[in-house]
Design an enzyme around this catalytic site. Structure first.
Site, PDB file in Angstrom:
ATOM      1  N   ASP A  47       5.586  -7.919  75.865  1.00  0.00           N
ATOM      2  CA  ASP A  47       6.820  -7.185  76.178  1.00  0.00           C
ATOM      3  C   ASP A  47       7.218  -7.422  77.643  1.00  0.00           C
ATOM      4  O   ASP A  47       8.394  -7.649  77.958  1.00  0.00           O
ATOM      5  CB  ASP A  47       6.686  -5.686  75.857  1.00  0.00           C
ATOM      6  CG  ASP A  47       5.493  -5.021  76.543  1.00  0.00           C
ATOM      7  OD1 ASP A  47       4.574  -5.725  77.006  1.00  0.00           O
ATOM      8  OD2 ASP A  47       5.486  -3.777  76.618  1.00  0.00           O
ATOM      9  N   ASP A  83       8.389 -16.534  68.136  1.00  0.00           N
ATOM     10  CA  ASP A  83       9.689 -16.558  67.454  1.00  0.00           C
ATOM     11  C   ASP A  83      10.712 -15.790  68.280  1.00  0.00           C
ATOM     12  O   ASP A  83      11.811 -16.280  68.558  1.00  0.00           O
ATOM     13  CB  ASP A  83       9.536 -15.932  66.065  1.00  0.00           C
ATOM     14  CG  ASP A  83      10.848 -15.931  65.290  1.00  0.00           C
ATOM     15  OD1 ASP A  83      11.544 -16.959  65.307  1.00  0.00           O
ATOM     16  OD2 ASP A  83      11.171 -14.886  64.687  1.00  0.00           O
ATOM     17  N   ASP A  91      13.879 -17.253  71.021  1.00  0.00           N
ATOM     18  CA  ASP A  91      15.306 -16.924  70.894  1.00  0.00           C
ATOM     19  C   ASP A  91      15.842 -16.399  72.225  1.00  0.00           C
ATOM     20  O   ASP A  91      16.959 -16.724  72.629  1.00  0.00           O
ATOM     21  CB  ASP A  91      15.531 -15.861  69.800  1.00  0.00           C
ATOM     22  CG  ASP A  91      15.937 -16.486  68.463  1.00  0.00           C
ATOM     23  OD1 ASP A  91      15.472 -17.611  68.186  1.00  0.00           O
ATOM     24  OD2 ASP A  91      16.704 -15.856  67.709  1.00  0.00           O
ATOM     25  N   LYS A 142      -0.446  -8.759  73.017  1.00  0.00           N
ATOM     26  CA  LYS A 142      -0.416  -7.307  73.216  1.00  0.00           C
ATOM     27  C   LYS A 142      -1.837  -6.778  73.062  1.00  0.00           C
ATOM     28  O   LYS A 142      -2.155  -6.053  72.115  1.00  0.00           O
ATOM     29  CB  LYS A 142       0.529  -6.662  72.187  1.00  0.00           C
ATOM     30  CG  LYS A 142       2.007  -6.830  72.506  1.00  0.00           C
ATOM     31  CD  LYS A 142       2.502  -5.874  73.588  1.00  0.00           C
ATOM     32  CE  LYS A 142       2.591  -4.438  73.070  1.00  0.00           C
ATOM     33  NZ  LYS A 142       3.028  -3.521  74.165  1.00  0.00           N
ATOM     34  N   TYR A 169       2.944 -14.039  60.031  1.00  0.00           N
ATOM     35  CA  TYR A 169       3.767 -14.803  59.084  1.00  0.00           C
ATOM     36  C   TYR A 169       3.011 -15.113  57.795  1.00  0.00           C
ATOM     37  O   TYR A 169       3.605 -15.208  56.732  1.00  0.00           O
ATOM     38  CB  TYR A 169       4.223 -16.130  59.719  1.00  0.00           C
ATOM     39  CG  TYR A 169       5.504 -16.033  60.498  1.00  0.00           C
ATOM     40  CD1 TYR A 169       5.600 -15.206  61.605  1.00  0.00           C
ATOM     41  CD2 TYR A 169       6.625 -16.772  60.120  1.00  0.00           C
ATOM     42  CE1 TYR A 169       6.771 -15.116  62.326  1.00  0.00           C
ATOM     43  CE2 TYR A 169       7.807 -16.694  60.832  1.00  0.00           C
ATOM     44  CZ  TYR A 169       7.879 -15.863  61.931  1.00  0.00           C
ATOM     45  OH  TYR A 169       9.045 -15.778  62.638  1.00  0.00           O
TER      46      TYR A 169
HETATM   47  C1  IPM Z   1      12.455 -20.117  63.570  1.00  0.00           C
HETATM   48  C2  IPM Z   1      13.114 -19.361  62.450  1.00  0.00           C
HETATM   49  C3  IPM Z   1      12.115 -19.204  61.303  1.00  0.00           C
HETATM   50  C4  IPM Z   1      10.941 -18.391  61.826  1.00  0.00           C
HETATM   51  C5  IPM Z   1      12.701 -18.600  60.024  1.00  0.00           C
HETATM   52  C6  IPM Z   1      13.901 -19.373  59.520  1.00  0.00           C
HETATM   53  C7  IPM Z   1      11.663 -18.464  58.951  1.00  0.00           C
HETATM   54  O1  IPM Z   1      13.579 -18.148  62.901  1.00  0.00           O
HETATM   55  O2  IPM Z   1      12.027 -21.263  63.339  1.00  0.00           O
HETATM   56  O3  IPM Z   1      12.378 -19.594  64.672  1.00  0.00           O
HETATM   57  O4  IPM Z   1      10.992 -17.165  61.835  1.00  0.00           O
HETATM   58  O5  IPM Z   1       9.963 -19.005  62.236  1.00  0.00           O
HETATM   59 MN    MN Z   2      13.335 -17.815  65.055  1.00  0.00          MN
END
Ligand code: IPM
Ligand code: MN
Length: 371
Positions: A226, A250, A254, A193, A142
Site C-alpha cells: 500500500d 496487477d 495499472d 503486506k 489468481y
Molecule cells: C492484466 C489483466 C489480466 C490480469 C486480466 C485480463 C485477467 O488485467 O494482464 O493485467 O488480471 O492479470
Molecule cells: Mn491488469
C-alpha cells in the site's frame, strides 16, 4: 537465416485493431530481410468462445507451446458477461500463462519525454521515468485453491480465494528481478503486506534470503504494497525494479501506466524459465491495457503498447535487442513529431487513429533502419 515462429492472438475488442499495426511493423522487418518469420494466428478470449465454446482451444495452446513468441492483443468485453465463469474470456489468457508457466511478468513503465504532459501527474514527477514492475504471474490469489463460492446453511453465501506462495515461486521471481536490476539501475524494491499476510511474510523472507545468496551487489529495499502504491504517485522516479506478487503487481502496474501518460502505452513480457538445453524461454507479449470495448471497432485505439510489446519480443525472445531499441526509438520519434491517439492527445497535437499511428511508426522504423 533461422526462422522464428510467431503466434498472434489478437483476441477481443481493440485487440485485432492494435495487432494489425504489429503486422505492419513485422512486414518492415521481413521486407528488410532482418528476421524470417513463420507467422500463425489463432483465437483467444471471447472470440474463441464464440467459435469453440471455450476461451482458448487446445490447438491454440499447443501452437503457443511451439512458438518462439506469442503476441496477444486483449481479451474480454460485455458481450461475454453472461458466460460461465470457467469459460469467460480472461480464462483463455490465464490458461496460457499457467500452461506455459510464464511466471515472470515484466511491465516497464517509461515516460517518453513527449508524453510527460499527458500524465495525470506533474511533468517534473514523471519526465524521464523508467521503472520496471516484475510481477509474479502464475501463483498467488489468481490460481490458489480453494477458489469458490459456497452456500451457507443460513442462506448466505461464502466466497473464498486463496493467496498462496511456495518458496521456489518467490525465489525464481526474485532472481529475475535481481538479474534485471543489474542491467538497469541496480536497485530492487520488493512489495508485499507482511503486516497482515503470512504470504507477505514468506515473500519478504525469501526475497531477503535470495538477495543474500549472490545478489548482494544489488540494492534491495522492502516496502509494504500500500505504501508503495502511494510512493508510485508521490515520487515514482525513486524506483528502478519493483518485484511483487500477482495481485499487487496487477494493481500497481495499472497505476504505473498512468504515470506514463496512458494505459495505452504499456507493453509487457511474460516469461517462463530458461530451458537448460536450448537457453530459450517460453514467452508471451501483450499490452497491459485491456480490450477497451467502448472504443473497439472505431479505429481510434492506441497501438503503441502492442507495438512496444513486439519490441520486447525482439529483445527477450528473438535475440534482436538492437532492433528492439530501434523500434522503441521509432515510437519516441513519432510521439516527438506530435502524433497522438485520443488517449494521449494534447492541445495542438496531430490527432490520429490506430492505423495512422501504426503507419507512422512503421515508416519511422523503416527510416531509422535505413540510416
Ligand atoms: C492484466 C489483466 C489480466 C490480469 C486480466 C485480463 C485477467 O488485467 O494482464 O493485467 O488480471 O492479470
Ligand atoms: Mn491488469
Amino acid at each position: 537465416m533461422a526462422t522464428h515462429k510467431l503466434l498472434l492472438l489478437p483476441g477481443d475488442g481493440i485487440g485485432p485493431e492494435v495487432m494489425a499495426e504489429v503486422r505492419r511493423v513485422l512486414a518492415v522487418i521481413e521486407r528488410k530481410g532482418l528476421i524470417a518469420f513463420e507467422i500463425d494466428e489463432d483465437l483467444v478470449g471471447g472470440s474463441a468462445y464464440d467459435v469453440h465454446g471455450k476461451a482458448i482451444s487446445d490447438e491454440a495452446v499447443a501452437k503457443a507451446h511451439a512458438a518462439d513468441a506469442v503476441l496477444l492483443g486483449a481479451v474480454g468485453g460485455p458481450k461475454w458477461d453472461g458466460v460461465a465463469y470457467e469459460h469467460r474470456p480472461e480464462a483463455g489468457l490465464l490458461r496460457l500463462r499457467k500452461d506455459l508457466e510464464l511466471f515472470a511478468n515484466l511491465r516497464p513503465a517509461i515516460c517518453y519525454p513527449a508524453l510527460a504532459d499527458a500524465s495525470a501527474l506533474k511533468r517534473e514527477l514523471v519526465d524521464g521515468l523508467d521503472l520496471m514492475i516484475v510481477r509474479e504471474l502464475t501463483g498467488g490469489v489468481y490460481f490458489g485453491e480453494p477458489k469458490e463460492i459456497t452456500d451457507l446453511p443460513n442462506g448466505q453465501k461464502r466466497a473464498v480465494d486463496t493467496q498462496v506462495y511456495e518458496t521456489y515461486e518467490i525465489e525464481r521471481i526474485a532472481e529475475v528481478a535481481f538479474e534485471l536490476a543489474r542491467v538497469r539501475g541496480n536497485r530492487v524494491t520488493s512489495a508485499e503486506k507482511r503486516n497482515v499476510m503470512k504470504s507477505g511474510l514468506l515473500w519478504n523472507q525469501v526475497v531477503t534470503a535470495t538477495h543474500a545468496q549472490g545478489y548482494e551487489d544489488v540494492k534491495l529495499d522492502h516496502m509494504l504494497a500500500d505504501a508503495l502504491g502511494m510512493q508510485l504517485v508521490r515520487a515514482p522516479k525513486q524506483f528502478d525494479v519493483i518485484v511483487t506478487d500477482n495481485l499487487f503487481g496487477d494493481i500497481l502496474s495499472d497505476v504505473a501506466s498512468m504515470l506514463t501518460g496512458s494505459l495505452g502505452m504499456l507493453p509487457s513480457a511474460s516469461l517462463g524459465a530458461e530451458d537448460p538445453v536450448t537457453g530459450k524461454r517460453k514467452a508471451l507479449y501483450e499490452p497491459v491495457h485491456g480490450s477497451a470495448p467502448d472504443i473497439a471497432g472505431k479505429g481510434v485505439a492506441n497501438p503503441l503498447a502492442m507495438i512496444a510489446s513486439l519490441a520486447m519480443a525482439l529483445k527477450y525472445s528473438l535475440g534482436k535487442p538492437d532492433l528492439a531499441d530501434t523500434l522503441d526509438r521509432a515510437i519516441a520519434a513519432v510521439l516527438a513529431n506530435g502524433y497522438r491517439t485520443g488517449d494521449i492527445y494534447v492541445e495542438g497535437a496531430k490527432r490520429v487513429g490506430t492505423a495512422e499511428m501504426g503507419e507512422a511508426v512503421a515508416a519511422a522504423f523503416d527510416k531509422l533502419l535505413a540510416a
